[in-house]
Design an enzyme around this catalytic site. Structure first.
Site, mmCIF file in Angstrom:
data_model
loop_
_atom_site.group_PDB
_atom_site.id
_atom_site.type_symbol
_atom_site.label_atom_id
_atom_site.label_comp_id
_atom_site.label_asym_id
_atom_site.label_seq_id
_atom_site.Cartn_x
_atom_site.Cartn_y
_atom_site.Cartn_z
ATOM 1 N N SER A 87 -35.291 -4.877 -32.173
ATOM 2 C CA SER A 87 -36.255 -3.903 -32.693
ATOM 3 C C SER A 87 -37.058 -4.632 -33.918
ATOM 4 O O SER A 87 -37.791 -5.549 -34.069
ATOM 5 C CB SER A 87 -35.698 -2.495 -32.841
ATOM 6 O OG SER A 87 -36.357 -1.635 -33.115
ATOM 7 N N ASP A 126 -37.802 0.094 -21.489
ATOM 8 C CA ASP A 126 -38.031 0.368 -23.015
ATOM 9 C C ASP A 126 -39.374 1.112 -23.138
ATOM 10 O O ASP A 126 -40.202 0.563 -22.638
ATOM 11 C CB ASP A 126 -38.145 -0.826 -23.755
ATOM 12 C CG ASP A 126 -38.189 -0.536 -25.200
ATOM 13 O OD1 ASP A 126 -38.483 0.559 -25.451
ATOM 14 O OD2 ASP A 126 -38.240 -1.647 -25.925
ATOM 15 N N HIS A 174 -34.793 0.733 -24.834
ATOM 16 C CA HIS A 174 -34.766 0.320 -26.202
ATOM 17 C C HIS A 174 -32.870 0.410 -26.686
ATOM 18 O O HIS A 174 -32.465 1.613 -26.561
ATOM 19 C CB HIS A 174 -35.471 1.088 -27.013
ATOM 20 C CG HIS A 174 -35.892 0.230 -28.480
ATOM 21 N ND1 HIS A 174 -36.590 -0.566 -28.510
ATOM 22 C CD2 HIS A 174 -35.423 0.576 -29.744
ATOM 23 C CE1 HIS A 174 -36.631 -1.197 -29.691
ATOM 24 N NE2 HIS A 174 -36.077 -0.279 -30.267
#
Length: 248
Positions: free
Chosen positions: A97, A194, A228
């Protein structure tokens, strides 16, 4: 500060993983103590040395504080990792991330003076990069994001300038802006499911395409059904270990 993970009987000149945590570049959303522990543990068991990096976080920090600290941690690692058995000439940067953004930016902007105030002369090259589900194009130059959520977050909390106010800073914050023909090898990993604002899989696809277009060595791994933040799953990280060993 950094945390070091290694075997007690670690061999000399062990490969080194520099782990940069995610958490939207913000305080209380991520730390070096929380992320990539299964991955670092397994790599350490197999003879690697892993260095988990702490860096300044927003809103107190303003970009480029974050990447400057990561580069300082890299310089410290190059200077001292041999004392722990690591090879300072084989360092792989990774992170998920926001850590995916920072690790790829670190790898692509090696020796960039604007990110090395006071240590401009130091070598900040790494030998490879493994970003997980990161943000690679703050400018959204290929219209890969369909809303302004990430832009608002960056303008209000991280960069603290809008794109119109600080376009050059937004450009320099984007890893895709630093791609060049001598870029280190990249292993880009993303979950196909995601749906987090700003980190859709197309981000990784665009980074992969740009690296390949400039003659770089890169590999893209898309994980079916993963969303994610999967890097906290032990089973997933053990599977990814086999991909990471591609660089060994």
């Amino acid at each position: 500060h950094v945390d070091i993970y290694r075997r007690r009987d670690c061999p000399k000149n062990a490969p080194v993983l520099l782990q940069i945590h995610g958490g939207a570049w913000m305080q209380n959303l991520g730390s070096k103590e929380q992320q990539a522990l299964p991955l670092m543990t397994q790599l350490a068991e197999n003879g690697w040395i892993c260095v988990a990096v702490q860096y300044r976080l927003s809103p107190a920090a303003t970009f480029p504080d974050h990447i400057i600290d990561c580069k300082r941690a890299l310089v410290w690692t190059k200077d001292h990792i041999a004392d722990y058995g690591g090879d300072p000439d084989f360092i792989v940067a990774t992170g998920g991330s926001a850590g995916g953004h920072l690790s790829s930016l670190l790898a692509l902007s090696a020796n960039a003076a604007e990110f090395q105030p006071g240590f401009e002369e130091r070598d900040t090259q790494v030998q490879a990069c493994i970003p997980f589900y990161g943000v690679y194009d703050f400018l959204n130059s290929k219209a890969q994001r369909h809303n302004e959520g990430l832009e608002q977050w960056l303008a209000e909390r991280v960069i603290k300038k809008t794109r119109s106010e600080g376009g050059e800073l937004w450009r320099s914050a984007s890893p895709v802006s630093w791609i060049h023909e001598d870029a280190p090898p990249f292993l880009i990993i993303h979950g196909e499911a995601d749906n987090n604002t700003g980190t859709y899989p197309i981000q990784s696809e665009r980074l992969f395409a740009a690296l390949k277009g400039n003659g770089g060595t890169s590999r893209l791994v898309m994980l079916p059904f993963e969303s994610h933040g999967y890097a906290g799953k032990e089973s997933i990280e053990h599977a990814l270990y086999e991909q990471v060993m591609w660089f060994d």
